[in-house]
Design an enzyme around this catalytic site. Structure first.
Site, short mmCIF file in Angstrom:
data_model
loop_
_atom_site.label_atom_id
_atom_site.label_comp_id
_atom_site.label_asym_id
_atom_site.label_seq_id
_atom_site.Cartn_x
_atom_site.Cartn_y
_atom_site.Cartn_z
CE LYS A 1 3.59 -0.10 2.99
NZ LYS A 1 3.58 1.52 3.29
N GLY B 1 0.92 -1.29 0.16
CA GLY B 1 0.00 0.00 0.00
C GLY B 1 0.85 1.29 -0.01
CG LEU B 2 -0.73 4.92 -2.10
CD1 LEU B 2 -1.70 5.77 -2.18
CD2 LEU B 2 0.40 5.06 -3.04
CB SER B 3 4.19 6.52 1.85
OG SER B 3 4.62 7.14 3.12
CB ALA B 4 0.60 8.09 4.89
CB SER C 1 5.61 -4.21 -2.87
OG SER C 1 4.71 -4.39 -1.57
S1 PPS Z 1 9.43 0.10 -1.76
O1 PPS Z 1 8.71 0.98 -2.83
O2 PPS Z 1 8.81 -1.10 -1.42
O3 PPS Z 1 10.87 -0.20 -2.27
O4 PPS Z 1 9.47 1.29 -0.36
P1 PPS Z 1 9.82 0.67 1.09
O5 PPS Z 1 11.12 0.00 0.92
O6 PPS Z 1 8.59 -0.07 1.68
O7 PPS Z 1 10.16 2.06 1.75
C1 PPS Z 1 9.24 3.19 2.04
C2 PPS Z 1 9.48 3.96 3.10
O8 PPS Z 1 10.65 4.76 2.53
C3 PPS Z 1 10.21 6.24 2.86
N1 PPS Z 1 10.28 6.81 1.63
C4 PPS Z 1 9.69 6.79 0.55
N2 PPS Z 1 8.73 6.02 0.02
C5 PPS Z 1 8.16 6.22 -1.16
N3 PPS Z 1 8.86 6.84 -2.22
C6 PPS Z 1 9.99 7.55 -1.81
N4 PPS Z 1 10.58 8.25 -2.99
C7 PPS Z 1 10.39 7.40 -0.52
N5 PPS Z 1 11.55 8.05 0.06
C8 PPS Z 1 11.47 7.58 1.26
C9 PPS Z 1 8.98 6.20 3.61
O9 PPS Z 1 9.11 6.51 4.90
C10 PPS Z 1 8.19 4.89 3.33
O10 PPS Z 1 7.87 4.37 4.41
P2 PPS Z 1 6.00 4.12 4.46
O11 PPS Z 1 6.03 3.33 5.93
O12 PPS Z 1 5.51 3.21 3.32
O13 PPS Z 1 5.35 5.38 4.93
#
Ligand code: PPS
Length: 200
Positions: free
Chosen positions: A38, A32-35, A106
């Site tokens: 998950k 799922g999206l950041s925030a 992912s």
């Molecule tokens: S991925 O796309 O699956 O490889 O990403 P992931 O390893 O889950 O890492 C996501 C967390 O990294 C931080 N972060 C970013 N997210 C998305 N895009 C960019 N450019 C980015 N830069 C830093 C962010 O804190 C994500 O955490 P979550 O928990 O999803 O908010």
């Protein structure tokens, strides 16, 4: 891949190991999206499982990038490699009869399919949980201020803003994050796992 290497099979099949350990091994793959929530849901589920005496372990996107994957950024190629490695690590945990919970954005369907395929080839269950939220709602929450930075151009290739998120098509469980509390989300997942007799 290197040459001159040989696969050494385990002395037990996964099913035999699971029977001896009295504990199933499987991967619960949150996407799922950041925030989207998950990591919050995965953390609460891990607590539930541990308190019910299951060996469970959560692999988290941010955390893994402090160590194992600290050489990777957020380009498409790096994300592919991030997910490939995590799929392999989750598989090891699951094969050892742990409930592996992964919470990674992912964003690419092909990467999630690869993770599923790796598990299926080894006869290990893979349960995909899509924590669904719209970009607008995720951006409204923005707990780490990352969407704001992405909109300001301070973070490049930010998922949902300047990098894609490919929605799952065949997830076993969909959690509508905006309308579902954390406890309810856990109950939804636990009831799926119980219904499929993956846990008791
Ligand atoms: S991925 O796309 O699956 O490889 O990403 P992931 O390893 O889950 O890492 C996501 C967390 O990294 C931080 N972060 C970013 N997210 C998305 N895009 C960019 N450019 C980015 N830069 C830093 C962010 O804190 C994500 O955490 P979550 O928990 O999803 O908010």
């Amino acid at each position: 891949m290197a040459t001159n290497i040989t696969w050494h099979p385990h002395s037990l099949t996964h099913a035999e190991r699971a029977s001896l350990r009295r504990q199933p091994g499987l991967t619960i793959w949150f996407t799922g999206l950041s925030a989207s929530g998950k990591s919050t849901i995965a953390t609460a589920l891990e607590q539930h499982l541990l308190h019910s005496s299951y060996a469970a372990y959560r692999l988290d996107g941010d955390n893994i990038r402090f160590g194992l994957n600290k050489d990777l950024g957020f380009s498409e190629t790096d994300r592919n490699e991030n997910i490939r490695r995590i799929a392999e690590v989750a598989l090891l945990f699951a094969d050892s009869c742990t409930l592996a919970l992964t919470s990674f954005i992912s964003p690419y369907r092909a990467d999630r399919l690869l993770a599923r395929k790796l598990h299926e080839e080894r006869g290990i269950k893979f349960v995909e949980v899509y924590v669904q939220v719209g970009v607008e709602e995720a951006e409204r929450r923005d707990p780490k201020g990352l969407y704001k930075k992405a909109r300001a151009g301070e973070i490049k290739e930010f998922t949902g803003v300047s990098a894609p998120y490919e929605e799952p098509e065949g997830a076993e469980i969909v959690i509508r994050s905006g309308e579902t509390g954390v406890e309810e989300a856990c109950r939804q997942i636990l009831s799926y796992l119980e219904g499929k007799r993956l846990i008791e």
